[in-house]
Design a protein around this motif. Structure first.
Motif, PDB file in Angstrom:
ATOM      1  N   SER A 129       0.780  -1.295  -0.173  1.00 38.00           N
ATOM      2  CA  SER A 129       0.105   0.203   0.169  1.00 38.00           C
ATOM      3  C   SER A 129       0.986   1.160   0.017  1.00 38.00           C
ATOM      4  O   SER A 129       2.402   1.320   0.703  1.00 38.00           O
ATOM      5  CB  SER A 129      -1.176   0.327   1.199  1.00 38.00           C
ATOM      6  OG  SER A 129      -2.253  -0.705   1.418  1.00 38.00           O
ATOM      7  N   THR A 130       0.397   2.491  -0.164  1.00 39.63           N
ATOM      8  CA  THR A 130       0.919   3.839  -0.277  1.00 39.63           C
ATOM      9  C   THR A 130       0.475   4.305   0.600  1.00 39.63           C
ATOM     10  O   THR A 130      -0.697   4.172   0.525  1.00 39.63           O
ATOM     11  CB  THR A 130       0.882   4.462  -1.357  1.00 39.63           C
ATOM     12  OG1 THR A 130      -0.464   4.656  -1.582  1.00 39.63           O
ATOM     13  CG2 THR A 130       1.431   3.834  -2.666  1.00 39.63           C
ATOM     14  N   LEU A 131       1.660   5.558   1.503  1.00 39.21           N
ATOM     15  CA  LEU A 131       0.652   6.739   2.221  1.00 39.21           C
ATOM     16  C   LEU A 131       1.321   7.393   2.222  1.00 39.21           C
ATOM     17  O   LEU A 131       2.360   7.494   1.447  1.00 39.21           O
ATOM     18  CB  LEU A 131       0.560   6.088   3.519  1.00 39.21           C
ATOM     19  CG  LEU A 131       1.791   5.867   4.247  1.00 39.21           C
ATOM     20  CD1 LEU A 131       1.659   5.493   6.104  1.00 39.21           C
ATOM     21  CD2 LEU A 131       2.964   4.540   4.455  1.00 39.21           C
ATOM     22  N   SER A 132       0.595   8.549   2.703  1.00 43.27           N
ATOM     23  CA  SER A 132       1.371   9.935   3.455  1.00 43.27           C
ATOM     24  C   SER A 132       0.873  10.642   4.361  1.00 43.27           C
ATOM     25  O   SER A 132      -0.347  10.840   4.704  1.00 43.27           O
ATOM     26  CB  SER A 132       0.784  10.677   1.758  1.00 43.27           C
ATOM     27  OG  SER A 132       1.176  10.274   0.313  1.00 43.27           O
ATOM     28  N   LEU A 133       2.075  11.927   4.668  1.00 43.80           N
ATOM     29  CA  LEU A 133       1.898  12.092   5.992  1.00 43.80           C
ATOM     30  C   LEU A 133       1.109  13.950   5.693  1.00 43.80           C
ATOM     31  O   LEU A 133       2.624  14.422   5.128  1.00 43.80           O
ATOM     32  CB  LEU A 133       2.485  11.915   6.793  1.00 43.80           C
ATOM     33  CG  LEU A 133       2.731  10.562   6.886  1.00 43.80           C
ATOM     34  CD1 LEU A 133       3.713  10.490   7.939  1.00 43.80           C
ATOM     35  CD2 LEU A 133       1.557  10.016   7.953  1.00 43.80           C
ATOM     36  N   LEU A 134       0.585  14.810   5.572  1.00 44.91           N
ATOM     37  CA  LEU A 134       0.267  15.967   5.247  1.00 44.91           C
ATOM     38  C   LEU A 134      -0.122  16.631   6.498  1.00 44.91           C
ATOM     39  O   LEU A 134      -0.971  16.514   7.641  1.00 44.91           O
ATOM     40  CB  LEU A 134      -0.391  16.126   4.672  1.00 44.91           C
ATOM     41  CG  LEU A 134      -0.544  15.322   2.679  1.00 44.91           C
ATOM     42  CD1 LEU A 134      -1.385  15.214   2.045  1.00 44.91           C
ATOM     43  CD2 LEU A 134       0.747  17.015   2.225  1.00 44.91           C
ATOM     44  N   ALA A 135       0.552  17.310   7.056  1.00 44.48           N
ATOM     45  CA  ALA A 135       0.303  18.393   7.971  1.00 44.48           C
ATOM     46  C   ALA A 135      -1.454  19.748   7.754  1.00 44.48           C
ATOM     47  O   ALA A 135      -0.936  21.263   6.259  1.00 44.48           O
ATOM     48  CB  ALA A 135       1.384  19.466   8.513  1.00 44.48           C
ATOM     49  N   LEU A 136      -1.957  19.641   6.764  1.00 45.72           N
ATOM     50  CA  LEU A 136      -3.346  20.303   6.639  1.00 45.72           C
ATOM     51  C   LEU A 136      -3.529  21.173   7.460  1.00 45.72           C
ATOM     52  O   LEU A 136      -3.962  22.545   6.642  1.00 45.72           O
ATOM     53  CB  LEU A 136      -4.636  19.565   6.163  1.00 45.72           C
ATOM     54  CG  LEU A 136      -4.103  18.331   5.317  1.00 45.72           C
ATOM     55  CD1 LEU A 136      -5.495  17.797   4.821  1.00 45.72           C
ATOM     56  CD2 LEU A 136      -4.150  19.090   3.990  1.00 45.72           C
ATOM     57  N   HIS A 137      -3.115  21.524   8.985  1.00 43.26           N
ATOM     58  CA  HIS A 137      -3.508  22.172   9.665  1.00 43.26           C
ATOM     59  C   HIS A 137      -2.836  22.989  10.372  1.00 43.26           C
ATOM     60  O   HIS A 137      -3.078  23.545  11.646  1.00 43.26           O
ATOM     61  CB  HIS A 137      -4.835  21.357  10.975  1.00 43.26           C
ATOM     62  CG  HIS A 137      -5.479  20.980   9.661  1.00 43.26           C
ATOM     63  ND1 HIS A 137      -6.134  19.203   9.580  1.00 43.26           N
ATOM     64  CD2 HIS A 137      -7.309  21.807   9.989  1.00 43.26           C
ATOM     65  CE1 HIS A 137      -6.936  19.189   9.118  1.00 43.26           C
ATOM     66  NE2 HIS A 137      -7.568  20.434   9.449  1.00 43.26           N
ATOM     67  N   GLY A 138      -1.804  23.506  10.063  1.00 37.22           N
ATOM     68  CA  GLY A 138      -0.629  24.223  10.677  1.00 37.22           C
ATOM     69  C   GLY A 138       0.845  22.926  10.801  1.00 37.22           C
ATOM     70  O   GLY A 138       0.761  22.243  10.628  1.00 37.22           O
ATOM     71  N   PRO A 139       2.289  23.784  11.071  1.00 35.48           N
ATOM     72  CA  PRO A 139       3.229  22.574  11.505  1.00 35.48           C
ATOM     73  C   PRO A 139       2.486  21.460  11.845  1.00 35.48           C
ATOM     74  O   PRO A 139       1.879  21.562  13.734  1.00 35.48           O
ATOM     75  CB  PRO A 139       4.270  23.359  12.130  1.00 35.48           C
ATOM     76  CG  PRO A 139       3.399  24.465  12.161  1.00 35.48           C
ATOM     77  CD  PRO A 139       2.116  24.835  11.791  1.00 35.48           C
ATOM     78  N   CYS A 140       3.179  19.781  12.244  1.00 36.74           N
ATOM     79  CA  CYS A 140       3.387  18.875  12.800  1.00 36.74           C
ATOM     80  C   CYS A 140       4.591  18.916  13.085  1.00 36.74           C
ATOM     81  O   CYS A 140       5.546  18.901  12.873  1.00 36.74           O
ATOM     82  CB  CYS A 140       3.159  17.668  12.489  1.00 36.74           C
ATOM     83  SG  CYS A 140       0.740  18.120  11.885  1.00 36.74           S
TER      84      CYS A 140
END
Length: 220
Positions: A152-163
């Protein structure tokens, strides 16, 4: 406490494999036109929420007989999905799953982004199925374990500000306490190693709201 609330929204028919994942005892809430998509696959929400500009007359008639209706004016500051999520969070659930789909990019971003709203931060588990893609939202400090099919593929995104201090384990490219800026490519297009068994992918962060997108290998 309700164990699992499922909110049905969006402008696309519901995929059969996603519908099959809904627990029989889940509490179902429809956001506006999501009611018609729910009824089309045999689901019967107990609440209809929204300005009702997308749901059909037949859907409204069904809801008047079989569900509670919370109607909002068309001139409002929140989307129907946000309104439904706020109601769901007020019921103190263990989990909220958002199910929807459609081609409009603005609606997609707004719907998935609503899972990071302050009104739902008290909910222990937040996830979504948007078309055929699964989304998990993790609030920091916090962690999650995703049981993913090998390949599987996966992506991590900070959509609401820095993580901050994001750690990712059991993927092709692991991360150790890295900071991810909003909407950058650092966490995009990772992979679950190939193999004969599902993999437990572990994610944690110390601060921020992390949105994790995963696509099962069978769906690619």
């Amino acid at each position: 406490m309700n164990e699992h609330i499922v909110i049905i929204t969006g402008a696309a028919p519901l995929a059969p494999d996603v519908v099959a994942r809904i627990p029989a005892d889940a509490v179902l809430i429809a956001a506006d036109g999501g009611l018609d998509h729910a009824l089309a696959v045999g689901l019967q929400p107990t609440r209809l929420i929204g300005d009702l500009d997308s749901v059909t007359d037949d859907g409204v008639t069904w809801a008047a007989r079989n569900a509670s209706i919370e109607r909002h004016p068309a001139d409002k500051d929140r989307t129907d999905t946000e309104l439904a999520l706020a109601v769901a969070a007020s019921l103190d659930p263990e989990r909220i799953t958002l199910i929807g789909g459609g081609d409009r990019l603005d609606h997609t971003i707004a719907s998935i982004g609503a899972l990071g709203a302050l009104s739902v931060t008290s909910v222990p588990m937040l996830d979504a199925w948007w078309n055929d893609q699964h989304v998990t939202v993790v609030q920091g400090p916090g962690s999650a374990t995703l049981h993913l099919v090998a390949g599987s593929t996966l992506s991590l995104l900070a959509l609401h500000g820095p993580c901050t201090r994001v750690t990712l384990r059991n993927t092709r490219w692991e991360l150790t306490e890295v900071d991810i800026d909003p909407v950058v490519g650092l966490g995009v297009s990772n992979e679950v190693p190939a193999g004969d068994r599902p993999v437990d992918v572990e994610v944690s962060l110390s601060g921020g709201t992390l949105t994790i997108f995963d696509v099962p290998a069978v769906a690619r």
